[in-house]
Design a protein around this motif. Sequence first.
Motif, short mmCIF file in Angstrom:
data_model
loop_
_atom_site.label_atom_id
_atom_site.label_comp_id
_atom_site.label_asym_id
_atom_site.label_seq_id
_atom_site.Cartn_x
_atom_site.Cartn_y
_atom_site.Cartn_z
N PRO A 153 1.23 -0.80 -0.15
CA PRO A 153 0.38 0.09 0.30
C PRO A 153 0.79 1.16 0.10
N GLN A 154 2.17 0.60 0.54
CA GLN A 154 2.72 1.96 0.37
C GLN A 154 3.51 2.50 -1.03
N LEU A 155 3.63 1.51 -1.60
CA LEU A 155 4.24 2.11 -2.94
C LEU A 155 3.61 2.37 -4.97
N PRO A 156 4.08 3.41 -4.91
CA PRO A 156 2.53 3.57 -6.65
C PRO A 156 2.72 2.71 -7.37
N THR A 157 1.26 2.91 -7.55
CA THR A 157 1.17 1.25 -8.99
C THR A 157 1.34 2.18 -10.49
N THR A 158 1.85 3.00 -10.33
CA THR A 158 2.76 3.97 -12.04
C THR A 158 3.47 4.04 -11.70
N LYS A 159 4.30 4.57 -12.96
CA LYS A 159 5.59 5.15 -13.07
C LYS A 159 5.90 6.51 -12.86
N VAL A 160 6.57 6.94 -11.42
CA VAL A 160 6.00 8.37 -11.09
C VAL A 160 7.69 9.09 -11.49
N GLU A 161 7.89 9.92 -11.78
CA GLU A 161 9.40 10.66 -10.96
C GLU A 161 9.11 12.44 -10.97
N GLY A 162 10.11 12.92 -10.51
CA GLY A 162 10.46 13.70 -10.20
C GLY A 162 11.72 13.97 -9.75
N LYS A 163 11.41 15.53 -9.61
CA LYS A 163 12.93 16.58 -10.08
C LYS A 163 13.03 17.54 -8.62
N ALA A 164 14.29 17.81 -8.68
CA ALA A 164 14.75 18.86 -7.33
C ALA A 164 15.79 19.24 -7.28
N PHE A 165 16.96 20.31 -6.73
CA PHE A 165 17.40 21.29 -7.20
C PHE A 165 17.93 20.91 -5.60
N ASP A 166 19.42 20.45 -5.32
CA ASP A 166 20.33 20.60 -4.57
C ASP A 166 21.40 20.92 -4.42
N LEU A 167 22.75 21.23 -3.37
CA LEU A 167 23.60 22.11 -3.99
C LEU A 167 24.93 21.49 -2.98
N GLY A 168 25.93 21.14 -2.86
CA GLY A 168 27.06 20.40 -2.62
C GLY A 168 28.65 21.81 -2.47
N LEU A 169 29.70 21.88 -1.76
CA LEU A 169 31.05 22.46 -1.26
C LEU A 169 31.97 20.98 -0.72
N GLY A 170 32.74 21.84 -1.24
CA GLY A 170 34.02 21.06 -1.24
C GLY A 170 35.62 21.56 -0.86
N LEU A 171 36.23 21.52 -0.75
CA LEU A 171 37.92 22.26 0.24
C LEU A 171 38.79 20.92 -0.91
N TYR A 172 39.51 21.09 -1.84
CA TYR A 172 40.44 20.01 -1.76
C TYR A 172 41.89 20.93 -2.08
N TRP A 173 43.07 20.68 -0.97
CA TRP A 173 44.73 20.96 -1.56
C TRP A 173 44.67 20.07 -2.24
N ARG A 174 46.62 20.43 -2.70
CA ARG A 174 47.07 19.78 -3.18
C ARG A 174 48.68 19.88 -3.59
N GLY A 175 49.60 19.29 -2.79
CA GLY A 175 51.05 20.02 -2.81
C GLY A 175 52.14 18.66 -3.72
N ALA A 176 52.75 18.28 -2.79
CA ALA A 176 54.39 18.00 -3.56
C ALA A 176 53.79 16.26 -2.91
N GLY A 177 52.84 15.54 -3.78
CA GLY A 177 52.63 14.02 -4.07
C GLY A 177 51.30 13.77 -3.23
N LEU A 178 50.89 15.41 -2.48
CA LEU A 178 49.96 15.15 -1.02
C LEU A 178 48.87 16.04 -1.42
#
Length: 318
Positions: A153-178
Amino acid sequence: MKRPLTVSRLLTRGRPMRALALLSLLGGLPIGLYAQRSPLVRQWQEAHAYICPAAIALSDEQRILGLYSYEERQSSLYGAMTDLPISLLGREHGVGAGVMNSTRGLTSGTEFAARYAWLQGLLGGRLQIGLEGVLARTAFDGARALEEGITDPQLPTTKVEGKAFDLGLGLYWRGAGLSIGLSAQHLLGAEVYLTDRYQLHLPRSYSASISYRLGQGSTGLSWEGSLLGIYHESDGYRSDLGLRAWWRGRFVLGAVYRWDRAVGIQLGASFSRLYLGYQGELSTQHRGQLHHELLVSYSFPLSRQRGRPQHYKSVRLL
């Protein structure tokens, strides 16, 4: 009369994997759904931007990458990414984009991502601060569930779809080999409305990575060790430990261990600007379950003449 299959009957009829896949869709509310299991990129060292939005424009060339992975039990992932460095207002920046499509059982999802990184020299290396915007599309095939005799009873009985917008953040540091990376994705915890009745939550995830390369680089044997840790609100914790050996910067052989989940090998070869990679894994949780992932990337040389648009060095590459 044949009784319909429900989630509870799947568990008692020796089909626990399908039941667990359905249970992973059910949310805390009677009419809510959780997002499907987070798609997993195994060769994350080569596709780091998928995990950390700041890990783009790592060279002076444009890079295009494609991958395909297949796991038993109706699970697959394929996608493409690209990124390149740009000069704007007297500063260096990075821009990138990507699309990933995943299928797992009765669910499928597609994410379109746009990425930007601000580049700054720091401590003898380079710090990159990244921002990611994601348009997520998710679909659930309720009609196919009915065809297979699965009812709930909790599952849809037809093919359904939806869309949403989201965000992500990141930090990246690169040195000599590290190199060190930190990221947080799906920060908004967006809701995808499949219908007026059914909705889906995009779980947040947090990751940290570190890798170090030691050796003679392009002239001999070099070693690279890496560690990745991820916390995903629906999947929990994941940690990947890898060790790769590079010969003259062209051929790579590596071993991978995903804590309490899988072991695998990684193979790769670089031919000028082309890189081909493969990773095969054997699950330590489900006996005999295999996973295969293929990856290919190509780097395009860019002209970086000040005050002029960027062009490829050869018109044959256009």
